[in-house]
Design a protein around this motif. Structure first.
Motif, PDB file in Angstrom:
ATOM      1  N   LEU A   1     -33.024   6.846 -40.952  1.00 28.97           N
ATOM      2  CA  LEU A   1     -33.573   8.210 -41.588  1.00 28.97           C
ATOM      3  C   LEU A   1     -33.293   8.275 -42.901  1.00 28.97           C
ATOM      4  O   LEU A   1     -34.044   8.838 -43.815  1.00 28.97           O
ATOM      5  CB  LEU A   1     -33.355   9.172 -40.597  1.00 28.97           C
ATOM      6  N   ASP A   2     -32.199   7.573 -43.238  1.00 32.07           N
ATOM      7  CA  ASP A   2     -31.694   8.010 -44.841  1.00 32.07           C
ATOM      8  C   ASP A   2     -32.615   7.399 -45.696  1.00 32.07           C
ATOM      9  O   ASP A   2     -32.331   7.559 -47.147  1.00 32.07           O
ATOM     10  CB  ASP A   2     -30.290   7.258 -45.007  1.00 32.07           C
ATOM     11  N   GLY A   3     -33.410   6.431 -45.383  1.00 30.55           N
ATOM     12  CA  GLY A   3     -34.098   5.849 -46.345  1.00 30.55           C
ATOM     13  C   GLY A   3     -35.134   6.901 -46.939  1.00 30.55           C
ATOM     14  O   GLY A   3     -35.718   6.735 -48.135  1.00 30.55           O
ATOM     15  N   LEU A   4     -35.186   7.825 -46.264  1.00 29.10           N
ATOM     16  CA  LEU A   4     -35.939   9.170 -46.629  1.00 29.10           C
ATOM     17  C   LEU A   4     -35.410   9.805 -48.103  1.00 29.10           C
ATOM     18  O   LEU A   4     -36.399  10.266 -48.793  1.00 29.10           O
ATOM     19  CB  LEU A   4     -36.152  10.401 -45.504  1.00 29.10           C
ATOM     20  N   TYR A   5     -34.239   9.817 -47.965  1.00 28.55           N
ATOM     21  CA  TYR A   5     -33.468  10.343 -49.205  1.00 28.55           C
ATOM     22  C   TYR A   5     -33.834   9.347 -50.435  1.00 28.55           C
ATOM     23  O   TYR A   5     -34.320   9.996 -51.587  1.00 28.55           O
ATOM     24  CB  TYR A   5     -31.967  10.178 -49.020  1.00 28.55           C
ATOM     25  N   SER A   6     -33.846   8.044 -50.365  1.00 27.12           N
ATOM     26  CA  SER A   6     -34.422   7.394 -51.528  1.00 27.12           C
ATOM     27  C   SER A   6     -35.810   7.484 -52.002  1.00 27.12           C
ATOM     28  O   SER A   6     -36.084   7.537 -53.143  1.00 27.12           O
ATOM     29  CB  SER A   6     -34.030   6.028 -51.321  1.00 27.12           C
ATOM     30  N   TYR A   7     -36.531   7.808 -50.910  1.00 22.95           N
ATOM     31  CA  TYR A   7     -37.973   7.994 -50.921  1.00 22.95           C
ATOM     32  C   TYR A   7     -38.332   9.071 -51.727  1.00 22.95           C
ATOM     33  O   TYR A   7     -39.307   9.291 -52.500  1.00 22.95           O
ATOM     34  CB  TYR A   7     -38.717   7.848 -49.619  1.00 22.95           C
ATOM     35  N   ALA A   8     -37.482  10.288 -51.425  1.00 27.27           N
ATOM     36  CA  ALA A   8     -37.646  11.582 -52.060  1.00 27.27           C
ATOM     37  C   ALA A   8     -36.796  12.168 -53.167  1.00 27.27           C
ATOM     38  O   ALA A   8     -37.006  13.186 -53.738  1.00 27.27           O
ATOM     39  CB  ALA A   8     -37.746  12.506 -50.990  1.00 27.27           C
ATOM     40  N   LYS A   9     -35.828  11.131 -53.552  1.00 19.63           N
ATOM     41  CA  LYS A   9     -34.848  11.733 -54.648  1.00 19.63           C
ATOM     42  C   LYS A   9     -35.166  11.911 -55.854  1.00 19.63           C
ATOM     43  O   LYS A   9     -34.698  12.907 -56.606  1.00 19.63           O
ATOM     44  CB  LYS A   9     -33.759  10.491 -54.885  1.00 19.63           C
ATOM     45  N   ASN A  10     -36.450  11.375 -56.324  1.00 22.69           N
ATOM     46  CA  ASN A  10     -36.799  11.741 -57.665  1.00 22.69           C
ATOM     47  C   ASN A  10     -37.632  13.343 -57.784  1.00 22.69           C
ATOM     48  O   ASN A  10     -38.006  13.826 -58.703  1.00 22.69           O
ATOM     49  CB  ASN A  10     -37.950  10.793 -58.266  1.00 22.69           C
ATOM     50  N   GLU A  11     -37.910  13.795 -56.585  1.00 22.79           N
ATOM     51  CA  GLU A  11     -38.613  15.098 -56.483  1.00 22.79           C
ATOM     52  C   GLU A  11     -37.438  16.258 -56.639  1.00 22.79           C
ATOM     53  O   GLU A  11     -36.225  16.294 -55.768  1.00 22.79           O
ATOM     54  CB  GLU A  11     -39.324  15.410 -55.114  1.00 22.79           C
ATOM     55  N   ASN A  12     -37.479  17.293 -57.336  1.00 22.27           N
ATOM     56  CA  ASN A  12     -36.389  18.245 -57.657  1.00 22.27           C
ATOM     57  C   ASN A  12     -36.682  19.541 -56.742  1.00 22.27           C
ATOM     58  O   ASN A  12     -35.765  20.285 -56.833  1.00 22.27           O
ATOM     59  CB  ASN A  12     -36.401  18.488 -59.231  1.00 22.27           C
TER      60      ASN A  12
END
Length: 325
Positions: A169-180
């Motif tokens: 599930l941690d792949g979700l962090y990379s997927y959304a990390k550019n959203e603030n």
């Protein structure tokens, strides 16, 4: 359908059961995600209430009526009143961004921490914020999730915002990390979830299906919209008991009190005292939301059934009543 009261004035009767499709840019009008809030029906109620110099929202709650009214041109001033001081001050703080709350600090909270805020922390704006976000059905008492799905929901939240669960599930962090923003991350969560469901095994697919909603993020993005507002100069904030309000004959008064028979859940609200206040209130235009028709009222509008994700069985129609003196 029309109803004609004793004074001969004609009241048009509307039936309304669906929430208006608010544009994303207008969803701030829903106010706080607060129990009893009129977010679903505020636009219709404001359309129906007569215009005037001042609208007094006597039991303001989450503020959706006051916010919707302030965004219209029907009144020069809107009084948002609720005797719960921290609720009023929370809405005021979010709109004026003073004090500023970094809502990212409230995306994750386990059951023990929630109960600590509820039982050990003094009443404050921040405590009200926490309980509003993290309580089941916004009741300010019960933790948001049951033991059955709490672990999965918290794990998914950590994956989205921290990426430290040690699972795929941690792949979700990379997927959304550019959203603030919270709303941006939540939007990407839904996009990621749908993509993963297409390629996942049957077991993983079922788990993702159950993790369709993260309710605390839905509430936080609602508060995030309030922080993005410019100041609403028409709103005046008030924390008085309804009986202490200074109401003028020319005011338009809207009341959304605890419904008949529910007073114990709201600190012992006295229905008879409210009836007495209505009889003495000097305003000529008084409207009340109720499920039961009250004495000396005409059913002005049928607002329909309250829409609720948790509702079970049949629910009565909510009425908009006009007080007739």
């Amino acid at each position: 359908m029309i109803s004609t009261p004793p004074n001969g004035e004609v009241l048009f009767l509307y039936i309304f059961s669906e929430e208006p499709n608010l544009k994303q840019s207008e969803k701030w009008k829903r106010g706080l995600p607060y129990v009893g809030n009129k977010g679903q029906k505020a636009e219709k109620i404001i359309d129906i209430l007569p215009a005037g110099s001042r609208l007094v929202d006597v039991f303001g709650g989450g503020g959706s009526i006051s916010l919707t009214a302030a965004s219209s041109d029907k009144w020069n001033e809107v009084v948002y009143n609720d005797r719960r001081k921290t609720v009023v001050n929370l809405l005021k703080a979010l709109i004026k961004d003073k004090p500023h709350f970094d809502l990212m600090n409230y995306v994750y909270m386990d059951r023990e921490t929630f109960y600590s805020w509820r039982d050990k922390m003094p009443d404050s704006i921040e405590r009200t914020l926490v309980l509003t976000i993290w309580s089941f059905s916004n009741d300010l008492r019960s933790y948001l999730w049951g033991p059955k799905n709490e672990k999965d929901k918290l794990q998914l939240t950590r994956a989205l915002f921290l990426g430290d669960t040690g699972t795929k599930l941690d792949g979700l962090y990379s997927y959304a990390k550019n959203e603030n923003s919270i709303s941006g991350k939540y939007r990407l969560f839904h996009k990621w979830r749908l993509a993963e469901m297409d390629i996942s095994s049957h077991r993983d697919h079922d788990q993702l299906q159950q993790l369709e909603r993260l309710q605390q993020l839905e509430r936080l993005q609602q508060l995030e919209r309030l922080q993005q507002l410019e100041r609403l100069e028409r709103i005046k904030y008030s924390v008085l008991d309804y009986r202490s309000l200074d109401i003028k004959p020319s005011d338009v008064v809207y009341c959304d009190p605890p419904y008949i028979g529910t007073g114990k859940s709201y600190g012992g609200f006295d229905d008879d005292a409210f009836q007495s206040w209505l009889a003495k209130c000097p305003a000529k235009q008084i409207y009340i939301s109720e499920y039961t028709q009250l004495p000396h009222t005409e059913v002005a509008f049928i607002l329909g059934k309250k829409l609720s994700f948790y509702a079970k069985g049949k629910r009565p129609d909510e009425l908009l009543l006009k007080y007739v003196k």
